[in-house]
Scaffold this active site. Structure first.
Site: not given
Length: 237
Positions: A8, A129
């Protein structure tokens, strides 16, 4: 099952978050390219990358970092974060990214998903998500009233073949994946399902394999040393 190590990115640097909270960002490596090379040496074929700056700004921010990894390592790059338009998708795919993840737009603009799948087929994945079972968007800062498996079915009907499912409450926690919800989504659709969030050790990898998933994303467990990446790759062969 495939293992997707995660990188990330904030400000071109590899970081990890706790439960998606940007205020918890912690740099975990000096260089994304060097980190990715290490993953390739461990036997990985793919790397899962997220433009966290892009998620907040709703546009690609760290594109150069991702393209370098795609072009200068042996890994295929799966990329999400800030990808909101056909122009964004086209740019990344034509610069070596092997799979583009549509997240918030899948919830807010399903027509774009349909158009992207028509144009780019299996280059397109959707990230779902969920927080307490309901889909979230905009870097996990916004919730919805759409149950995660209902969104998965909508995406399958739009032609999507690959879904990355993240239980936000498990992400970055080293508390184990949400096996119940992963079974639920795997049973709800025929898409390839990738598990994201909570993977801690080799036992979690074995549990995910038993469900019959396509892949598992591993982030903090690698950086904290609770999961040996080479062992995980070997266990999934």
């Amino acid at each position: 099952m495939l293992i997707f190590p995660a990188i990330d990115i904030i400000g071109s640097k590899p970081v990890r978050l706790y439960k998606g909270d940007f205020s918890t960002a912690k740099q975990v490596a000096d260089d994304a390219l060097e980190t990715a090379d290490g993953f390739a040496r461990a036997g990985c074929e793919w790397v899962h990358m997220v433009d966290l700056d892009g998620s907040l700004k709703k546009k690609p921010v760290n594109a150069d970092t991702f393209i370098r990894v795609a072009k200068e390592t042996a890994l295929k790059v799966e990329l999400g974060g800030g990808i909101r338009t056909m122009k964004d998708i086209d740019f990344y795919i034509n610069n070596g990214i092997s799979r583009v993840i549509l997240g918030s737009v899948a919830l807010k603009n399903p027509n774009l998903v349909r158009e992207a799948v028509r144009e780019f087929g299996e280059f397109i994945a959707v990230g779902i998500d969920a927080k307490n079972g309901y889909a979230a968007a905009e870097g996990w800062t916004q919730s919805s009233d759409i149950y995660f498996t209902d969104l998965a079915v909508q995406m399958e009907n739009a032609g999507v073949r690959n879904i990355i499912f993240t239980d936000i409450g498990r992400d970055g926690t080293l508390s184990g994946p949400n096996l119940e919800q992963l079974r639920e989504i795997n049973d709800a659709v025929s898409c390839d399902i990738t598990a994201s969030g909570g993977v801690t050790n080799i036992n979690d990898i074995n549990n995910l394999r038993e469900i019959g998933l396509y892949a598992a994303i591993c982030g903090k467990s690698i950086y904290e040393g609770t999961l040996d990446l080479y062992e995980a790759v070997e266990a999934c062969k």
